[in-house]
Design a protein around this motif. Sequence first.
Motif, PDB file in Angstrom:
ATOM      1  N   GLY A 121     -24.177  -0.382 -11.463  1.00 20.20           N
ATOM      2  CA  GLY A 121     -23.537   0.307 -12.579  1.00 20.20           C
ATOM      3  C   GLY A 121     -24.224   0.063 -13.906  1.00 20.20           C
ATOM      4  N   GLY A 122     -25.525  -0.147 -13.866  1.00 18.97           N
ATOM      5  CA  GLY A 122     -26.266  -0.374 -15.097  1.00 18.97           C
ATOM      6  C   GLY A 122     -26.379  -1.832 -15.500  1.00 18.97           C
ATOM      7  N   PHE A 123     -25.739  -2.724 -14.742  1.00 21.82           N
ATOM      8  CA  PHE A 123     -25.799  -4.151 -15.034  1.00 21.82           C
ATOM      9  C   PHE A 123     -26.565  -4.866 -13.921  1.00 21.82           C
ATOM     10  CE2 PHE A 123     -22.073  -2.576 -17.226  1.00 21.82           C
ATOM     11  CZ  PHE A 123     -22.151  -3.188 -18.471  1.00 21.82           C
ATOM     12  N   LEU A 124     -27.298  -5.924 -14.304  1.00 22.87           N
ATOM     13  CA  LEU A 124     -28.025  -6.713 -13.321  1.00 22.87           C
ATOM     14  C   LEU A 124     -27.113  -7.802 -12.779  1.00 22.87           C
ATOM     15  CD1 LEU A 124     -31.545  -7.079 -14.969  1.00 22.87           C
ATOM     16  CD2 LEU A 124     -30.872  -5.597 -13.078  1.00 22.87           C
ATOM     17  N   GLU A 125     -26.936  -7.815 -11.459  1.00 21.13           N
ATOM     18  CA  GLU A 125     -26.071  -8.790 -10.814  1.00 21.13           C
ATOM     19  C   GLU A 125     -26.804  -9.430  -9.645  1.00 21.13           C
ATOM     20  OE1 GLU A 125     -22.443  -6.994  -9.610  1.00 21.13           O
ATOM     21  OE2 GLU A 125     -21.898  -6.285 -11.625  1.00 21.13           O
ATOM     22  N   ALA A 126     -26.317 -10.593  -9.231  1.00 21.95           N
ATOM     23  CA  ALA A 126     -26.866 -11.231  -8.039  1.00 21.95           C
ATOM     24  C   ALA A 126     -26.596 -10.345  -6.833  1.00 21.95           C
ATOM     25  CB  ALA A 126     -26.226 -12.603  -7.847  1.00 21.95           C
ATOM     26  N   PRO A 127     -27.514 -10.269  -5.874  1.00 22.59           N
ATOM     27  CA  PRO A 127     -27.298  -9.413  -4.699  1.00 22.59           C
ATOM     28  C   PRO A 127     -26.143  -9.916  -3.844  1.00 22.59           C
ATOM     29  CG  PRO A 127     -29.245 -10.785  -4.394  1.00 22.59           C
ATOM     30  CD  PRO A 127     -28.809 -10.985  -5.807  1.00 22.59           C
ATOM     31  N   TRP A 128     -25.627  -8.982  -3.037  1.00 25.22           N
ATOM     32  CA  TRP A 128     -24.584  -9.344  -2.081  1.00 25.22           C
ATOM     33  C   TRP A 128     -25.084 -10.480  -1.202  1.00 25.22           C
ATOM     34  CZ3 TRP A 128     -25.337  -8.072   3.318  1.00 25.22           C
ATOM     35  CH2 TRP A 128     -24.275  -8.462   4.140  1.00 25.22           C
ATOM     36  N   THR A 129     -24.231 -11.475  -1.007  1.00 23.91           N
ATOM     37  CA  THR A 129     -24.588 -12.613  -0.166  1.00 23.91           C
ATOM     38  C   THR A 129     -23.854 -12.507   1.157  1.00 23.91           C
ATOM     39  OG1 THR A 129     -24.851 -13.996  -2.126  1.00 23.91           O
ATOM     40  CG2 THR A 129     -24.651 -15.112  -0.021  1.00 23.91           C
ATOM     41  N   PRO A 130     -24.575 -12.573   2.283  1.00 28.80           N
ATOM     42  CA  PRO A 130     -23.931 -12.374   3.579  1.00 28.80           C
ATOM     43  C   PRO A 130     -23.080 -13.551   4.042  1.00 28.80           C
ATOM     44  CG  PRO A 130     -26.261 -12.839   3.875  1.00 28.80           C
ATOM     45  CD  PRO A 130     -26.037 -12.708   2.406  1.00 28.80           C
ATOM     46  N   ILE A 131     -22.893 -14.577   3.196  1.00 24.69           N
ATOM     47  CA  ILE A 131     -22.097 -15.739   3.611  1.00 24.69           C
ATOM     48  C   ILE A 131     -21.318 -16.268   2.413  1.00 24.69           C
ATOM     49  CG2 ILE A 131     -23.971 -17.383   3.151  1.00 24.69           C
ATOM     50  CD1 ILE A 131     -22.958 -18.959   5.614  1.00 24.69           C
ATOM     51  N   ASP A 132     -20.113 -16.743   2.669  1.00 25.85           N
ATOM     52  CA  ASP A 132     -19.316 -17.395   1.636  1.00 25.85           C
ATOM     53  C   ASP A 132     -19.784 -18.842   1.483  1.00 25.85           C
ATOM     54  OD1 ASP A 132     -17.755 -15.105   1.321  1.00 25.85           O
ATOM     55  OD2 ASP A 132     -16.403 -15.701   2.943  1.00 25.85           O
ATOM     56  N   GLU A 133     -19.772 -19.326   0.257  1.00 27.21           N
ATOM     57  CA  GLU A 133     -20.316 -20.666   0.011  1.00 27.21           C
ATOM     58  C   GLU A 133     -19.543 -21.759   0.746  1.00 27.21           C
ATOM     59  OE1 GLU A 133     -18.856 -22.297  -4.079  1.00 27.21           O
ATOM     60  OE2 GLU A 133     -19.461 -20.205  -4.393  1.00 27.21           O
ATOM     61  N   HIS A 134     -18.251 -21.531   1.008  1.00 25.64           N
ATOM     62  CA  HIS A 134     -17.486 -22.569   1.707  1.00 25.64           C
ATOM     63  C   HIS A 134     -17.760 -22.574   3.211  1.00 25.64           C
ATOM     64  CE1 HIS A 134     -14.664 -19.488   3.138  1.00 25.64           C
ATOM     65  NE2 HIS A 134     -14.662 -19.012   1.918  1.00 25.64           N
ATOM     66  N   ASN A 135     -18.608 -21.645   3.680  1.00 23.58           N
ATOM     67  CA  ASN A 135     -18.982 -21.615   5.100  1.00 23.58           C
ATOM     68  C   ASN A 135     -20.381 -22.176   5.336  1.00 23.58           C
ATOM     69  OD1 ASN A 135     -16.554 -20.534   5.839  1.00 23.58           O
ATOM     70  ND2 ASN A 135     -17.275 -18.417   5.904  1.00 23.58           N
ATOM     71  N   ILE A 136     -20.882 -22.969   4.405  1.00 21.71           N
ATOM     72  CA  ILE A 136     -22.207 -23.585   4.524  1.00 21.71           C
ATOM     73  C   ILE A 136     -22.027 -25.092   4.675  1.00 21.71           C
ATOM     74  CG2 ILE A 136     -24.450 -23.928   3.427  1.00 21.71           C
ATOM     75  CD1 ILE A 136     -23.961 -21.381   1.817  1.00 21.71           C
ATOM     76  N   ARG A 137     -22.734 -25.664   5.642  1.00 22.75           N
ATOM     77  CA  ARG A 137     -22.691 -27.105   5.844  1.00 22.75           C
ATOM     78  C   ARG A 137     -24.122 -27.656   5.880  1.00 22.75           C
ATOM     79  NH1 ARG A 137     -18.396 -25.795   4.848  1.00 22.75           N
ATOM     80  NH2 ARG A 137     -16.403 -26.210   5.898  1.00 22.75           N
ATOM     81  N   GLY A 138     -24.337 -28.742   5.166  1.00 22.13           N
ATOM     82  CA  GLY A 138     -25.619 -29.433   5.207  1.00 22.13           C
ATOM     83  C   GLY A 138     -25.547 -30.635   6.131  1.00 22.13           C
TER      84      GLY A 138
END
Length: 683
Positions: free
Chosen positions: A99-116
């Motif tokens: 919509g005319g604004f620069l945004e981060a791209p869609w991320t295919p994962i939610d941050e709370h679903n990442i484990r290190g």
Amino acid sequence: MGGTFTDVVVTDSFSTWRAKSPTDPADFACGVLDAVAKIATQTDTTVDSLLPQVGRFGLGTTAVTNVVATRGGVHPGLITTAGFEWHALAARGRRVSVGGFLEAPWTPIDEHNIRGVRERTTRDGLTPLELDVDEVLAAGKDLIENEGVEALAVSFLWSFRHPANEALATQALRDAYPDVPVFSGAELHPVIREYERTIVALLNAVCANALSGIETLEDRLAARGMRTPLLVLQATGGTTTVAEARRHPLALLGSGPAAGVVAAAEILSTTGHQTAITCDLGGTSLDVSMVIGGEPERRQRGDVHGHLVAQSSVDVESVGAGGGSIAWVDGRGLLRVGPRSARAVPGPVCYGRGGVEPTLTDAMVVLGYIEPSRFLAGSMPLDGDAAAAACEELGAKIGLTGPETAWGIREVALADMIRATRSRISAGGHDPRHLTLVTSGGSGSLFAPSIAAALSIPTVVAPAAASVLSAFGAASAEVRHERLAAYDCPLAEVDQVDVVAVLNRLADSVDSAVANDGVEIAARAVRFEADVRFFRQAFHLPVPLEIENFDPDAVRDAFLEAYALRYGRGAIMMETPIELAALRAIGTGAVSRAAMPIDLDGVAHGTPATPIGIRAVRLERHEASPTSVFVASELRPGHRIDGPALIDDTDTTLFVPSGGTVHVDKRHSLNLEFDYSTRSESD
């Protein structure tokens, strides 16, 4: 299976039959079986009698494309090296315009679903921190049982070079949770750059269930008597079994457009043309690609919703300008077309299925290019009055009549198509005057001649199966598998014995994959490529390799030639070292494939064809002109048609502009040629 229609082609090498059926988004097996039923009617048989005779069933599908496009699919979890949990979310700092604004791209994962998990392997293969399998299993259990993830992606640092830790973690998860798909970045794309490798694993996890509908279709076809396995087309332009596609579902992303390019290359091989641009215009989009030296042009990475995805595919670029593209008026009072599409449901207004916004198809009906009573050979009559009323209503917003609005819709959409085609030609440094344009898709033949005329392309080829060319490609593509290994070594320092050993290992892997798809050894072949770049460049170019006599100097010369062709000789940095980035083996298998029949019952070359009548068509903005109409089924090899004219086929119409001449060849392709010798410089 497209977003609007499902296309089917059946051939026995002597005759070819084709049909279209509306795609059912809720159950796309219905569209396939409905189209097969139409073929059965054409051949005076039944579906249950036809399917047992099928020796090859190829399928191009938008199943994976739709999952990614709608940002749907399953909810994935990611297990990665502790301390690097955010690299997939950061997306290398890339931004996309929304919509005319620069945004981060869609991320295919939610941050709370990442484990290190604690593990570490260095680039040299040292392991300062051993992997704790119990920690991996605990992370997997937490994600599956507490977060509800339905698929897992595993991606560790430096796993492309030293995969032991990642392989151990992946196998442990698969053993513990056999019903949960687990994808490894090192298995799918063993090349440097952890972000791209992780995104490949994540997107495959998102698409883990995208093939469920295909498996349902395979079961329903088998229940109706089909004995041959269903072969699914991949984005590489080759086919594989459904079981192999399960291992790497993302490889099907964009397979529908890729099928059309494969078929176009097949058609060109019979015409003598080696370099061409292909334009596939369906109900939703225009897909543009190149055929170079008789082969579809390919790429090793692409953009998916702002993410760089590293995977091999036919290089297809799409714009939202198809027959179902909706026309609208923006806030400045300007007429716009697309990218929003009416798709199959509700479809264009003239379909009579509830659509109320005029589309490009509605405009072409109003302008006379499409005859409502002859649409799909009369099996689906269109409502021309409804199309005219919709154009009239939209035009009232900007002070235009219905026909003027329809003309504006055509011109706006055509300008987008010309721009996309010109951009693709220019990006490759090609001269359009030396190209052939191959048109496909239900709407392609209406616009390709105008695109060619605008760009001074001398020849347009409309194959006999132009409207269903992607289906023909799915039935004519070879089995194809690729395997990749990182190398990352200056070309001047490569160990030739080691390179050959790596290539042999890759060759065994792809040959085994092709064999598992049911291809006999005599029909299998393997060839090799190297990804080469200048030192520290971010991107590389593929060049062919000869395993029997691997020669670094030959690789260098081939790279410099490819680089000059792509970027110009002035861009070559002669004193900069060259790196061998990766090695690739490509396994192919020849299986039974569709072929366009040859018709020897022709007429003398240049014999004028006889029109069936006249149709009022708006060739210019202000008034309709009487235009000769021909029927494709009545044309014979050797016939000639001079423009302006329309050639109606059962499922498409070819527009022949003034100054264009069509010749029918022995495979019933319509070859449209323009004579630009009388053009002035101002033209």
